[in-house]
Motif scaffolding. Sequence first.
Motif, PDB file in Angstrom:
ATOM      1  N   ALA A 104      28.551 -12.781  28.620  1.00 23.30           N
ATOM      2  CA  ALA A 104      29.617 -13.753  28.869  1.00 23.30           C
ATOM      3  C   ALA A 104      29.446 -14.441  30.220  1.00 23.30           C
ATOM      4  N   VAL A 105      28.858 -13.729  31.198  1.00 24.67           N
ATOM      5  CA  VAL A 105      28.682 -14.336  32.519  1.00 24.67           C
ATOM      6  C   VAL A 105      27.830 -15.608  32.445  1.00 24.67           C
ATOM      7  N   TYR A 106      26.979 -15.687  31.459  1.00 24.44           N
ATOM      8  CA  TYR A 106      26.140 -16.876  31.281  1.00 24.44           C
ATOM      9  C   TYR A 106      26.973 -18.124  30.957  1.00 24.44           C
ATOM     10  N   ASP A 107      28.130 -17.920  30.358  1.00 26.64           N
ATOM     11  CA  ASP A 107      28.973 -19.052  29.953  1.00 26.64           C
ATOM     12  C   ASP A 107      29.817 -19.615  31.086  1.00 26.64           C
ATOM     13  N   TRP A 108      29.918 -18.906  32.191  1.00 27.06           N
ATOM     14  CA  TRP A 108      30.705 -19.368  33.335  1.00 27.06           C
ATOM     15  C   TRP A 108      29.994 -20.550  33.989  1.00 27.06           C
ATOM     16  N   GLU A 109      30.661 -21.687  34.002  1.00 33.72           N
ATOM     17  CA  GLU A 109      30.044 -22.915  34.522  1.00 33.72           C
ATOM     18  C   GLU A 109      29.710 -22.836  36.009  1.00 33.72           C
ATOM     19  N   ASP A 110      30.406 -21.984  36.771  1.00 36.35           N
ATOM     20  CA  ASP A 110      30.139 -21.855  38.209  1.00 36.35           C
ATOM     21  C   ASP A 110      29.287 -20.633  38.547  1.00 36.35           C
ATOM     22  N   ALA A 111      28.694 -20.033  37.544  1.00 32.15           N
ATOM     23  CA  ALA A 111      27.846 -18.859  37.780  1.00 32.15           C
ATOM     24  C   ALA A 111      26.659 -19.248  38.660  1.00 32.15           C
ATOM     25  N   PRO A 112      26.206 -18.306  39.493  1.00 30.94           N
ATOM     26  CA  PRO A 112      25.029 -18.595  40.322  1.00 30.94           C
ATOM     27  C   PRO A 112      23.792 -18.853  39.465  1.00 30.94           C
ATOM     28  N   ARG A 113      23.267 -20.025  39.592  1.00 32.50           N
ATOM     29  CA  ARG A 113      22.054 -20.407  38.862  1.00 32.50           C
ATOM     30  C   ARG A 113      21.062 -20.985  39.856  1.00 32.50           C
ATOM     31  N   GLY A 114      19.802 -20.894  39.499  1.00 25.87           N
ATOM     32  CA  GLY A 114      18.802 -21.438  40.401  1.00 25.87           C
ATOM     33  C   GLY A 114      17.495 -21.696  39.694  1.00 25.87           C
ATOM     34  N   ASP A 115      16.617 -22.355  40.422  1.00 26.53           N
ATOM     35  CA  ASP A 115      15.287 -22.648  39.887  1.00 26.53           C
ATOM     36  C   ASP A 115      14.358 -21.468  40.170  1.00 26.53           C
ATOM     37  N   GLU A 116      13.113 -21.633  39.850  1.00 29.82           N
ATOM     38  CA  GLU A 116      12.128 -20.560  40.015  1.00 29.82           C
ATOM     39  C   GLU A 116      12.069 -20.076  41.468  1.00 29.82           C
ATOM     40  N   ASN A 117      12.158 -20.983  42.427  1.00 27.67           N
ATOM     41  CA  ASN A 117      12.103 -20.582  43.832  1.00 27.67           C
ATOM     42  C   ASN A 117      13.278 -19.682  44.206  1.00 27.67           C
ATOM     43  N   GLU A 118      14.446 -19.975  43.686  1.00 29.77           N
ATOM     44  CA  GLU A 118      15.621 -19.150  43.983  1.00 29.77           C
ATOM     45  C   GLU A 118      15.521 -17.785  43.304  1.00 29.77           C
ATOM     46  N   VAL A 119      14.915 -17.744  42.130  1.00 31.97           N
ATOM     47  CA  VAL A 119      14.674 -16.463  41.466  1.00 31.97           C
ATOM     48  C   VAL A 119      13.704 -15.638  42.310  1.00 31.97           C
ATOM     49  N   ILE A 120      12.648 -16.255  42.798  1.00 25.73           N
ATOM     50  CA  ILE A 120      11.673 -15.562  43.644  1.00 25.73           C
ATOM     51  C   ILE A 120      12.332 -15.056  44.921  1.00 25.73           C
ATOM     52  N   GLU A 121      13.226 -15.856  45.515  1.00 26.78           N
ATOM     53  CA  GLU A 121      13.944 -15.417  46.723  1.00 26.78           C
ATOM     54  C   GLU A 121      14.752 -14.156  46.446  1.00 26.78           C
ATOM     55  N   LEU A 122      15.465 -14.116  45.314  1.00 23.45           N
ATOM     56  CA  LEU A 122      16.218 -12.917  44.962  1.00 23.45           C
ATOM     57  C   LEU A 122      15.271 -11.740  44.763  1.00 23.45           C
ATOM     58  N   CYS A 123      14.195 -11.940  44.034  1.00 27.12           N
ATOM     59  CA  CYS A 123      13.225 -10.860  43.803  1.00 27.12           C
ATOM     60  C   CYS A 123      12.715 -10.309  45.126  1.00 27.12           C
ATOM     61  N   ASN A 124      12.402 -11.190  46.073  1.00 25.18           N
ATOM     62  CA  ASN A 124      11.922 -10.743  47.383  1.00 25.18           C
ATOM     63  C   ASN A 124      12.991  -9.968  48.144  1.00 25.18           C
ATOM     64  N   ARG A 125      14.243 -10.404  48.101  1.00 27.18           N
ATOM     65  CA  ARG A 125      15.324  -9.681  48.776  1.00 27.18           C
ATOM     66  C   ARG A 125      15.475  -8.277  48.189  1.00 27.18           C
ATOM     67  N   LEU A 126      15.422  -8.186  46.863  1.00 22.24           N
ATOM     68  CA  LEU A 126      15.537  -6.885  46.211  1.00 22.24           C
ATOM     69  C   LEU A 126      14.350  -5.985  46.556  1.00 22.24           C
ATOM     70  N   LYS A 127      13.172  -6.571  46.556  1.00 23.35           N
ATOM     71  CA  LYS A 127      11.949  -5.829  46.869  1.00 23.35           C
ATOM     72  C   LYS A 127      12.019  -5.272  48.288  1.00 23.35           C
ATOM     73  N   ILE A 128      12.422  -6.086  49.236  1.00 21.00           N
ATOM     74  CA  ILE A 128      12.526  -5.649  50.631  1.00 21.00           C
ATOM     75  C   ILE A 128      13.575  -4.553  50.779  1.00 21.00           C
ATOM     76  N   TYR A 129      14.707  -4.716  50.079  1.00 16.02           N
ATOM     77  CA  TYR A 129      15.748  -3.689  50.108  1.00 16.02           C
ATOM     78  C   TYR A 129      15.196  -2.356  49.603  1.00 16.02           C
ATOM     79  N   LEU A 130      14.500  -2.389  48.473  1.00 17.79           N
ATOM     80  CA  LEU A 130      13.956  -1.158  47.887  1.00 17.79           C
ATOM     81  C   LEU A 130      12.957  -0.475  48.821  1.00 17.79           C
ATOM     82  N   GLU A 131      12.160  -1.272  49.527  1.00 21.87           N
ATOM     83  CA  GLU A 131      11.170  -0.696  50.437  1.00 21.87           C
ATOM     84  C   GLU A 131      11.834   0.065  51.577  1.00 21.87           C
ATOM     85  N   GLY A 132      13.061  -0.326  51.927  1.00 22.65           N
ATOM     86  CA  GLY A 132      13.782   0.334  53.007  1.00 22.65           C
ATOM     87  C   GLY A 132      14.688   1.462  52.565  1.00 22.65           C
ATOM     88  N   HIS A 133      14.804   1.680  51.251  1.00 24.89           N
ATOM     89  CA  HIS A 133      15.721   2.713  50.747  1.00 24.89           C
ATOM     90  C   HIS A 133      15.037   3.661  49.783  1.00 24.89           C
TER      91      HIS A 133
END
Length: 148
Positions: free
Chosen positions: A119-148
């Motif tokens: 259902a979250v996909y149907d929310w018109e104001d849901a956070p969406r992004g292009d490939e670069n924004e997906v990569i940014e999230l992946c990098n943030r998660l990766k860095i977090y995991l490396e520290g925990h």
Amino acid sequence: MSEKCFICDKHRGKINTSGITIYEDDYVYVGHIDSNDQLKYIGHIMIDLKRHVPTLGDMTMEEASAFGIIMAKISAALMKLDGVEHVYALVSGNSVPHLHMHLVARYINTPKKYWGPMAVYDWEDAPRGDENEVIELCNRLKIYLEGH
């Protein structure tokens, strides 16, 4: 690996997905899910078991441990880094008989009528992004995991 499996093909490099590898070990692979949309829903993560098995009950205890630990770590990372108030976890297996889990972020201020893993996909104001924004999230998660 199975010869006719979407996830096995992904692990062989035959299928490209959004973003970059967030985490990988001997048992699991973690990445952002791909969608056909130009602007992708940010925060739909998929954990794949590397060995080709269809269900949760088919895992070894080592696989189950790795699967559960990374599920908890990715969920915590989404909640700490990206304004996520809840993470939905879904294992279906109906269309792809290779064990994988969808983790779908629900962001703060998501209207209640859009609560639910899809259902979250149907929310018109849901956070969406292009490939670069997906990569940014992946990098943030990766860095977090490396520290925990």
